[in-house]
Structures are given as C-alpha cells and as structure tokens.
Design an enzyme around this catalytic site. Sequence first.
Site: not given
Ligand code: GLA
Length: 661
Positions: A354, A478
């Site tokens: 990120e 994710e």
């Molecule tokens: C982001 C992070 C994850 C997690 C999510 C929310 O996407 O990469 O590690 O913290 O947020 O849970």
Amino acid sequence: MKRKTLKGALTGVVSTAMACAVAAEALAAAVPTGMMLPTANAATPSVVIYSTDFEDGDVSKFSKRGDNDTSVLAAVEEATAPSGSKVMSVTERSKGWNGPSFDCSTNLEPNVKYIISVKVKAQWYNNINVSLQHTTAGAAEPSYTNLTKGVSDGSWITLETSFSFPETDKDVSVYIEATDAVDLMIDDFTIATAPDNLDFDAPSLKDVYADYFKIGTACTAGELAPKTTQDLIKKHFNSLTAGNELKPENVLDKDACLAMAADGNDTDPQVTLNAARSILDFARDNHIPMRGHVLIWHQQTPLWFFKENYDEEGDWVSKEKMLERMENYIKNVFTLVKEEYPDIDFYAWDVVNECLVDSGTPRKPGFPAQDNQYAQSPWVQIFGDNSFIKPAFEFAKKYAPEGCKLYYNDFNEYMKTDAMIALAEEVNSDGHYLDGLGLQSHLDVSNNGDYDPFPTAAMYKKQLDKFCATGLDIQITELDATVENQNYEGQAQYYSDIMDAIVANKDAISAVVFWGTTDDQSWRADRDPLLFNKDYETKPCFDSIIDGIEYTAPESTTAPEPTTAPPTEPPTSPPSKDTVTWGDANVDGKVDLQDAVAILQFAALPTKYELPAMGVINADIVDNGTSGVNGIDALAIQMIDAKLLKTDQLPITKEELDSIK
Ligand code: GLA
C-alpha cells in the site's frame, strides 16, 4: 459458466436469516445460563455459558480494568432497564478505557467460539466498544482487539459479536469501553458458545479450483482457535495468510531491540514469531502453504522502529540507517522462518504493501493516524518518496526462503493499475527482484442498500486483464465483497462475475485468497463480505462461485470428518446401573452445567479435553450407545439445569427429548 438463477440459494438465505434473528433475540432476552439457543439444524448448538440481567444484584463477574481504573460497578434500579428493573451502573470512570471487564481466562475456555451480546447505554452521545484484551505468548504487553462497536446517543443499544482465543493467550478479558469518561449502564449480558453448522459434504473450494490456482484464506490467531474454523480451513483452503501476526508490529521484538540499542547497536532489529506461532504450527502440521504478509508497510509498524535508539520520542533516523535496519529486519525475519519452520511452504510474501494512494502517487510523509486508509507513511518521511521500495525487494530476494515469490500488494488496485505496473517495472529495472503483484480486491456489492457494485465486474475485469497481460505473476490477495440489507442473492451474482473474470485470466493468476473465514470474523463484519456465515454455513456466494466448474474431487477431502467424539469402546463388562451416574461427565458426583461444558469441549477437541473413562460412559445419555458423546448430550444436561428434565429420566432417546423441548 456459472448459474444465473439462485432459487435454491434464496431458501438458504431465508432460513439462515431467520435463525440469526431468533438467536439474536434469544441472546438479548438474557436467557438462563445453560439454556440452548435455537438455531437451524445445528450440528453443535449454542449453549449459554454466562448470562445476567443483574436482577439478582450480583456484579461480581465484572471488574474494573486494573488499579488505575477508577470505575465503580454496582447493580442499581433503573427506570429504563431493558429487562426487569435493575442494570449494572458503571460510574466514576476517569478515562475512556475504564471498565467494566469480564475475565475470560477464568470463566471461559480457549479454542471455543463464543457469541457475546450486551445492552449498553451511555450517559450521553458516545462511541461504545466491546473489545478483547489478551497477552499473546512471549509478549510483555497485552494486545487490544476491538470486537464490535456502536454509538449510544444516550439510549440503549445492543452490541453482539463473536470471539475466540487460543490457549497460548494469557489474561484474556472482554471489556466495554466508551470514547469518553461517561457513565455507562449495562444490561442483558450474555456469553454463549457459537453454533457450528460446518457442512463436511460441501464441495471443497481448493478441489474445485485445483486446476486453476490456489484458494486461500487469511485468519488471525484468535479466529483460528476454534476447531471448527480449523476444519473449515483444512477442508477448503490450500493457502493461509496470517491476518496480523506477521506484520511488523507483531514480529518486531521491542525488548530485544531496546537491549541491543542499549549496547550501541540500533540497526539490527530483533524479531520473534511468537504471535504467529499458533498459525504457523497449524500450517506446518496440516501442510498448508503460506503467504507471508507483510514486511514493509506504513501501517501496523511501530513508530519507534523509525526513530533513533528505537525511542518513540527520539529523532527520525537517517535514510542510510533506515536502509540498514530494513535489510537486517528482512534478513532476520526470513532467517527465523527458515530456521523455525523449514517445513512450511512459504510460496509467496508481500514485501511492500500500500504505497500508492488512489491517484497512483506516493503517500505523504508522517505517521499514520488510526483508521485512516490515506494515512501518511513514516517510510516516505525518511526517504522523501517511494525510493525505499526497490531496496526492499532487493533485500527480500537476497534472503527469502527458496521458492518464495515476492509481491507488491495494494488496495483499490483497479484505480491505480498503471501506477502499480510502473512501480513493478521500476523495481525490476536492473534485475529480477519482484515476481508479481498482489491485488487486494476489497470490493462492495451495494451502495446505500441498492445493488450497485463498486467496482463493477466489467471494470474489475478490464483492469485485471491489464495486470495479467504484463507477464507478472498475479495473486488476488484479500478478496471480500461487502453486502447490505442481506442481499445475498446480489452478492452471489457479483462474486460469480468476479470469479469469471479471474478464471478467464487463470494462466496469469497463481492464488485467490479471501480475507477471512466467516462473516462475523471479517474486518468488515457489519456487511457480511465472505463465503461462510457466522455459523460456518455456506452462503449463496459460495454456491455461485463453484457452480458449473468441472472438477474431480479427491477421495480424501470429500469424506466427512467426525465432528463429535467417536462412540466409545464398550467396557469389557457392561456398566451396571449402580456404577453409572447418567449425566455426570466430569465424575464429580453431581449433574450440573459443568458437565454440559465438559461434554461440549470433549466433543470439539477429544484429545485435548479428555473425559475420564467413566465420564464418557456417564455422558452418553441421549440415544445411549448409538451416537457417542456429542452436543445433544450436553443439551439434555442444560435441560436438567433448566428443570425441563430430571436425572431419573436418563438415559433418554432423542425423540423423547424433542417431545419435551
Ligand atoms: C489491508 C491490509 C491487510 C488488512 C486489511 C484489513 O488490506 O493489507 O493486512 O489489514 O487491510 O484487515
């Protein structure tokens, strides 16, 4: 390729929703301890472990949170009490974090999923949190995890959530706090075991997608604790990501770092895998490959890591010193996993997470404020820009376990496709360091309650096609898709469309990872984003993403695993009525709720929660000799406690029991 009609699924939605409503209603009514809560076809039903409406004036199960907590707890008459005439008042709180707290280490068991429900009223408008305090193995300081939150505008609200904790956690408590030091009132506090309807006969996701890519999940150590969650992961997933436990805030060993700094070396960050241990042990023991997550990130990395002498109040370190720290941190993490877990297949690792805001530009310098996804970055603070990313990959490539591919991972990837691809090219401009891109894919099905997905499946596919055309390895890291107003049919359609886009790019995609196991454990639990509901039942979106895919199920994973303790071997000579005390599972001479709890634990984890041989015989009270010791035997004991059944009616048949219920 997948179905477009969801008739069958809709029936499931209605029954699940009704079951949830009934369970919530039952919890809210503060049922007597030991009473079973109604659920749809529960394999292991819900049992109330502790419940109070404070009518008996007893607040002894609750305490303030340590010596510095000024709160005073008392049962008082209250005209607005949601049930009866009394509530627990919490007055003289001097800080938002002040009590009340309920001690789980003493009153509850590890490795069990519990539902907590409580009514709370703040003195005036305030945010209310129900949170978990726990000290993970090897940690000097407790951790605090918010379980659920709500806003009281001075009137009563109901907060309900689920939680569990592993046996390695110490000093575990759940507590209720408010943003400000306002007085609180508490009523109808209930903790019950969660129902477990895991369907062992459902197709296994990892088998369905075996020819395409790995199918993974992420989970925290707490989430992994219940046996049913472990069974769910073993059945469906062949990739596991630690939700929090391999992030810098958990891996950095502050005490060891400070000790080294005191000896004049503050460039060799010391690390520990203690927080991740239960997850790593589980992956190793069950041969589940892992995605490491994450080395370099602006969030969940302590401020002291970026400061001189690891002193939070100190100056930011120079770029040169941070580079040294970065190299040693990455080296130490990889060395430790190779040493301690040589048998885990770490097939992927998110090296950097990120770094791009949605416009594709770097973050602003600084330290991130809580809960702000556009938060500032301490890495940018020190490096001035994103120039720390390339060295991070160079170091990672140097020290990573063999076969572990390295990824840059980001969210809202469909809005910054070009910037992410450019970043990958820049990292690999003079060598091969980065193997692929991780697309988080936190998606939304609804907007203000309507079916209005963002991104649309077409937009998602267009950007995914672009990522996949780069030749880089692509992983969906994710995935979750939030839904509002229980529009599970819409969610099923959206998930199906998204999976179609992914399957269309299967040659470029090596893993698809969902962020969480069951809806209640998700970071977006208020909008049910996952494939399994809180009772472990498959949702319509589970069906929609496997519909129409041809696959061959291997024998071993389709065979149902036992969910209850196996029927006991008959003793050499059958026990006579004189020796058997029906219901006395823990063989303490009485039949009470302790026996029900002992039975539930034994049924869930027979090797860990053994019963004495005589206890196993005593416990098999419903359909004796046919079904072994299971949740229904516990139910019968709950009914004895609730005076619906007498011990001299034991043993009893299931049919007779049902007629009493
Ligand atoms: C982001 C992070 C994850 C997690 C999510 C929310 O996407 O990469 O590690 O913290 O947020 O849970």
